[in-house]
Write an enzyme that holds these catalytic residues in place. Structure first.
Site, PDB file in Angstrom:
ATOM      1  CE  LYS A 168     -22.376 -64.434 -80.806  1.00 26.60           C
ATOM      2  NZ  LYS A 168     -23.274 -64.587 -81.909  1.00 26.60           N
ATOM      3  CE  LYS A 215     -30.583 -72.823 -80.079  1.00 28.75           C
ATOM      4  NZ  LYS A 215     -31.467 -72.417 -78.984  1.00 28.75           N
ATOM      5  CG  HIS A 267     -23.881 -69.173 -83.738  1.00 29.27           C
ATOM      6  ND1 HIS A 267     -23.341 -69.627 -82.561  1.00 29.27           N
ATOM      7  CD2 HIS A 267     -24.158 -67.856 -83.544  1.00 29.27           C
ATOM      8  CE1 HIS A 267     -23.297 -68.629 -81.693  1.00 29.27           C
ATOM      9  NE2 HIS A 267     -23.773 -67.542 -82.268  1.00 29.27           N
ATOM     10  CG  HIS A 302     -25.782 -69.659 -77.601  1.00 30.02           C
ATOM     11  ND1 HIS A 302     -25.117 -68.519 -77.957  1.00 30.02           N
ATOM     12  CD2 HIS A 302     -26.972 -69.604 -78.223  1.00 30.02           C
ATOM     13  CE1 HIS A 302     -25.876 -67.816 -78.764  1.00 30.02           C
ATOM     14  NE2 HIS A 302     -27.004 -68.436 -78.942  1.00 30.02           N
ATOM     15  CD  GLU A 361     -30.581 -62.743 -84.653  1.00 30.88           C
ATOM     16  OE1 GLU A 361     -30.518 -62.612 -83.432  1.00 30.88           O
ATOM     17  OE2 GLU A 361     -29.744 -62.256 -85.436  1.00 30.88           O
ATOM     18  NE  ARG A 398     -16.207 -52.119 -64.916  1.00 33.44           N
ATOM     19  CZ  ARG A 398     -16.128 -51.462 -66.068  1.00 33.44           C
ATOM     20  NH1 ARG A 398     -15.005 -50.887 -66.413  1.00 33.44           N
ATOM     21  NH2 ARG A 398     -17.163 -51.378 -66.871  1.00 33.44           N
ATOM     22  CE  LYS A 412     -28.538 -58.796 -85.288  1.00 29.42           C
ATOM     23  NZ  LYS A 412     -29.245 -59.624 -84.306  1.00 29.42           N
ATOM     24  CG  ASP A 455     -23.395 -61.510 -84.244  1.00 26.12           C
ATOM     25  OD1 ASP A 455     -22.727 -61.729 -83.214  1.00 26.12           O
ATOM     26  OD2 ASP A 455     -24.615 -61.238 -84.214  1.00 26.12           O
TER      27      ASP A 455
HETATM   28  P1  NAP Z   1     -22.659 -56.407 -70.857  1.00 24.53           P
HETATM   29  O1  NAP Z   1     -24.096 -56.461 -70.458  1.00 24.53           O
HETATM   30  O2  NAP Z   1     -22.147 -55.172 -71.484  1.00 24.53           O
HETATM   31  O3  NAP Z   1     -21.805 -56.715 -69.546  1.00 24.53           O
HETATM   32  C1  NAP Z   1     -20.419 -56.591 -69.546  1.00 24.53           C
HETATM   33  C2  NAP Z   1     -19.923 -57.034 -68.199  1.00 24.53           C
HETATM   34  O4  NAP Z   1     -18.509 -56.838 -68.191  1.00 24.53           O
HETATM   35  C3  NAP Z   1     -20.481 -56.222 -67.031  1.00 24.53           C
HETATM   36  O5  NAP Z   1     -20.789 -57.101 -65.978  1.00 24.53           O
HETATM   37  C4  NAP Z   1     -19.298 -55.339 -66.662  1.00 24.53           C
HETATM   38  O6  NAP Z   1     -19.250 -55.048 -65.287  1.00 24.53           O
HETATM   39  C5  NAP Z   1     -18.160 -56.245 -66.977  1.00 24.53           C
HETATM   40  N1  NAP Z   1     -16.914 -55.507 -67.113  1.00 24.53           N
HETATM   41  C6  NAP Z   1     -16.580 -54.609 -68.069  1.00 24.53           C
HETATM   42  N2  NAP Z   1     -15.339 -54.133 -67.840  1.00 24.53           N
HETATM   43  C7  NAP Z   1     -14.902 -54.737 -66.723  1.00 24.53           C
HETATM   44  C8  NAP Z   1     -13.715 -54.668 -65.985  1.00 24.53           C
HETATM   45  N3  NAP Z   1     -12.703 -53.871 -66.326  1.00 24.53           N
HETATM   46  N4  NAP Z   1     -13.614 -55.426 -64.876  1.00 24.53           N
HETATM   47  C9  NAP Z   1     -14.617 -56.240 -64.493  1.00 24.53           C
HETATM   48  N5  NAP Z   1     -15.771 -56.368 -65.149  1.00 24.53           N
HETATM   49  C10 NAP Z   1     -15.906 -55.614 -66.258  1.00 24.53           C
HETATM   50  O7  NAP Z   1     -22.278 -57.596 -71.835  1.00 24.53           O
HETATM   51  P2  NAP Z   1     -23.005 -59.000 -71.999  1.00 24.53           P
HETATM   52  O8  NAP Z   1     -24.124 -58.844 -72.948  1.00 24.53           O
HETATM   53  O9  NAP Z   1     -23.281 -59.585 -70.668  1.00 24.53           O
HETATM   54  O10 NAP Z   1     -21.899 -59.854 -72.780  1.00 24.53           O
HETATM   55  C11 NAP Z   1     -20.720 -60.323 -72.161  1.00 24.53           C
HETATM   56  C12 NAP Z   1     -19.885 -61.027 -73.242  1.00 24.53           C
HETATM   57  O11 NAP Z   1     -20.623 -62.123 -73.764  1.00 24.53           O
HETATM   58  C13 NAP Z   1     -19.569 -60.129 -74.429  1.00 24.53           C
HETATM   59  O12 NAP Z   1     -18.311 -60.467 -74.944  1.00 24.53           O
HETATM   60  C14 NAP Z   1     -20.650 -60.481 -75.440  1.00 24.53           C
HETATM   61  O13 NAP Z   1     -20.240 -60.249 -76.765  1.00 24.53           O
HETATM   62  C15 NAP Z   1     -20.807 -61.964 -75.160  1.00 24.53           C
HETATM   63  N6  NAP Z   1     -22.129 -62.489 -75.512  1.00 24.53           N
HETATM   64  C16 NAP Z   1     -23.249 -61.964 -74.980  1.00 24.53           C
HETATM   65  C17 NAP Z   1     -24.489 -62.484 -75.306  1.00 24.53           C
HETATM   66  C18 NAP Z   1     -25.751 -61.952 -74.712  1.00 24.53           C
HETATM   67  O14 NAP Z   1     -26.836 -62.520 -74.990  1.00 24.53           O
HETATM   68  N7  NAP Z   1     -25.713 -60.923 -73.906  1.00 24.53           N
HETATM   69  C19 NAP Z   1     -24.567 -63.576 -76.201  1.00 24.53           C
HETATM   70  C20 NAP Z   1     -23.387 -64.091 -76.730  1.00 24.53           C
HETATM   71  C21 NAP Z   1     -22.180 -63.536 -76.375  1.00 24.53           C
HETATM   72  P3  NAP Z   1     -19.826 -53.654 -64.671  1.00 24.53           P
HETATM   73  O15 NAP Z   1     -21.027 -53.307 -65.492  1.00 24.53           O
HETATM   74  O16 NAP Z   1     -20.156 -54.030 -63.271  1.00 24.53           O
HETATM   75  O17 NAP Z   1     -18.771 -52.680 -64.805  1.00 24.53           O
END
Ligand code: NAP
Length: 491
Positions: free
Chosen positions: A149, A183, A241, A179, A217, A50, A341, A236
């Site tokens: 997830k 592995k 996993h 993920h 962790e 966004r 954790k 989680d």
């Molecule tokens: P994040 O850093 O909070 O990023 C969320 C993303 O969603 C941002 O790019 C945000 O875009 C976008 N977004 C939110 N509302 C939106 C909307 N209305 N329209 C379009 N884009 C929108 O989250 P993340 O850590 O990357 O995680 C993403 C997903 O993967 C989550 O469900 C999380 O639980 C899962 N996950 C993450 C990890 C990890 O290591 N990070 C691991 C496993 C699972 P803007 O910021 O540009 O608004």
């Protein structure tokens, strides 16, 4: 898992292109695939968010992140420049149907054999994104969606996501990522079991006393307090996993590496998991919550002092569970699942403990206890397989001591070991669902954990405290010692 041909062209669309997962993991993984020559030249990556970035601004941000997260030895400026030619950025609010016209246009400008939509956003957006994509006709047979997830908060919410996504995409188009399954060592577990005649005859209750699967962790919850407090370690880590790893250990040999051949066998394991009664939950599970302690040599705060955590939170940051599988192969063999954790170290491993010999002819070792053979499959941070056997200690006595046969993958295979996301992203493009979780597996996993969630929710005693930097509440050791076992410790 079988090697399907790679399509001649693909479009990979990242919703959440500005988020942590895409910038820290997914784009670095795609860079590595590009560097290894695994992507066809016409493959395109469309990143959406966004924020009002120009393409150049976005590229500067993701390059900066990639430089931090791609290992130095793998970084090459020229390769990154060539890789970034594949990338574009567009500002799209996923909740605004009209904004998808731009995406449709972009994809129409470079038609591809396969289009993959990776939904790296909160699950509350899965349904709306799928609906809006379908409105633009972006759900045809050559389209796939990848879901991260958490896939729901409980059985009902998970089923609701499945139903919403299923209105627009068939099961063969849906890729649910776990993920850990990307592995190499998980795939190596399959190789060990089904590529050697040695272990499979022993892989059963007659020879195995218990199985321990750990994901530990050392970090706390960091800045994810708001998310974590509504989730907890059971949702989680265990529901997804740990249960998936259990399935790979316990499943019957599949007839082939075909996606459904593997997933059918995993499903049978989930079907055989012994369900928990309320009494079982008290007897066979331990939940904990970390208190202030020492981690990595530094004092750290307790869970209740972390940002965005209510002072009376009962969310668990530690879980130990005794799982049982009611079938001919595994009846009576406990599978202990363990995660937390702020534990002393970061590691993931599967340990297969074999029975002791039926009759002892050697003296009791000076340590005072015998050490039956065990097989350790280490998944992270390093990857190895280690078989502990008893050997005669040098000297005049016939005292035995455990020694290990090591298969250290990094030392044995000089080639670079791919990150899980590399393998999984290539599989989504190739159309290989073997390492992705099918809807019926997901549903059974939720059904199994739900009585634990419900019993804990109605139990006012809450999680047991443990000091940060320790291996969790002492009750988790009691869970094993009651059965005559102890936690494996690599030392
Ligand atoms: P994040 O850093 O909070 O990023 C969320 C993303 O969603 C941002 O790019 C945000 O875009 C976008 N977004 C939110 N509302 C939106 C909307 N209305 N329209 C379009 N884009 C929108 O989250 P993340 O850590 O990357 O995680 C993403 C997903 O993967 C989550 O469900 C999380 O639980 C899962 N996950 C993450 C990890 C990890 O290591 N990070 C691991 C496993 C699972 P803007 O910021 O540009 O608004």
């Amino acid at each position: 898992m079988s090697q399907l041909p790679f399509p001649e062209s693909f479009n990979l669309v990242f919703f959440g292109g500005t988020g942590d997962l895409v910038t820290r993991k997914l784009l670095p993984a795609m860079y590595q695939c590009h560097k290894n020559g695994q992507l066809v030249e016409s493959g395109r990556l469309y990143c959406l968010g966004r924020q009002n970035y120009t393409r150049d601004e976005y590229l500067a941000i993701v390059e900066d992140k990639a430089r931090q997260f791609v290992p130095k030895a793998d970084w090459d400026d020229d390769v990154w420049t060539a890789f970034s030619e594949r990338l574009s950025y567009d500002k799209i609010d996923a909740e605004r149907p009209d904004e998808y016209e731009l995406l449709k246009q972009r994809l129409a400008d470079s038609p591809a054999e396969v289009t993959v939509f990776f939904l790296s956003v909160a699950p509350s957006l899965f349904a709306v994104i799928c609906t809006n994509l379908a409105r633009q006709g972006l759900n045809g047979p050559n389209c796939r969606v990848v879901l991260e997830k958490p896939l729901g908060h409980d059985l009902a919410s998970s089923n609701a996501i499945t139903a919403e996504v299923g209105k627009h995409y068939q099961e063969r188009q849906v890729y649910r990522i776990d993920h850990y399954l990307g592995k190499e060592s998980v795939q190596n577990l399959m190789a060990l079991r089904f590529g050697n005649a040695l272990f499979e005859p022993l892989w059963r209750r007659m020879w195995i006393s218990n199985v321990q699967i750990t994901i530990a962790e050392d970090v706390g919850i960091g800045s994810r307090g708001g998310f974590y407090d509504g989730t907890g370690a059971l949702r989680d880590m265990v529901q997804n996993h740990l249960l998936q790893l259990l399935c790979f250990v316990a499943m019957e040999p599949p007839a082939s590496l075909d996606s459904d051949a593997i997933r059918n066998e995993k499903l049978k394991v989930l079907e055989c998991l012994v369900p928990f009664t309320e009494e079982d939950v008290h007897a066979k599970t331990v939940r904990g919550q970390y208190r202030a302690g020492v981690s990595g040599g530094h004092p750290v705060a307790g869970y209740l002092e972390e940002k965005n955590i209510p002072a009376d939170s009962k969310t668990e940051t530690f879980v130990a569970i005794k799982a049982e599988i009611a079938n001919w192969r595994w009846a009576g063999v406990p599978f202990y699942l363990f995660t937390g954790k702020r534990l002393p170290t970061r590691l993931a491993e599967i340990v297969i403990h074999f029975h002791d010999v039926p009759h002892h002819i050697f003296p009791l070792p000076s340590s005072g206890s015998r050490a039956p053979s065990k097989l350790v499959i280490r998944l992270q941070p390093d990857e190895y397989i280690r078989l502990y056997l008893n050997a005669k200690a040098p000297g005049n006595s016939m005292e035995l001591q455990p020694v290990s046969l090591d298969l250290d993958f990094a030392g044995k295979f000089k080639t670079r070991r791919a990150e899980g996301y590399e393998r999984l992203l290539l599989d989504t493009i190739r159309g290989n669902q073997a390492l992705f979780v099918r809807q019926d597996e997901l549903e059974l996993a939720w059904r199994w954990v739900e009585p634990v969630l419900n019993t804990w929710a109605s139990d006012p005693s809450g999680p047991k405290p443990y000091a940060a930097g320790t291996w969790g509440p002492s009750a988790s050791s009691a869970l094993l010692s009651r059965d005559g076992f102890g936690w494996h410790d690599e030392g």
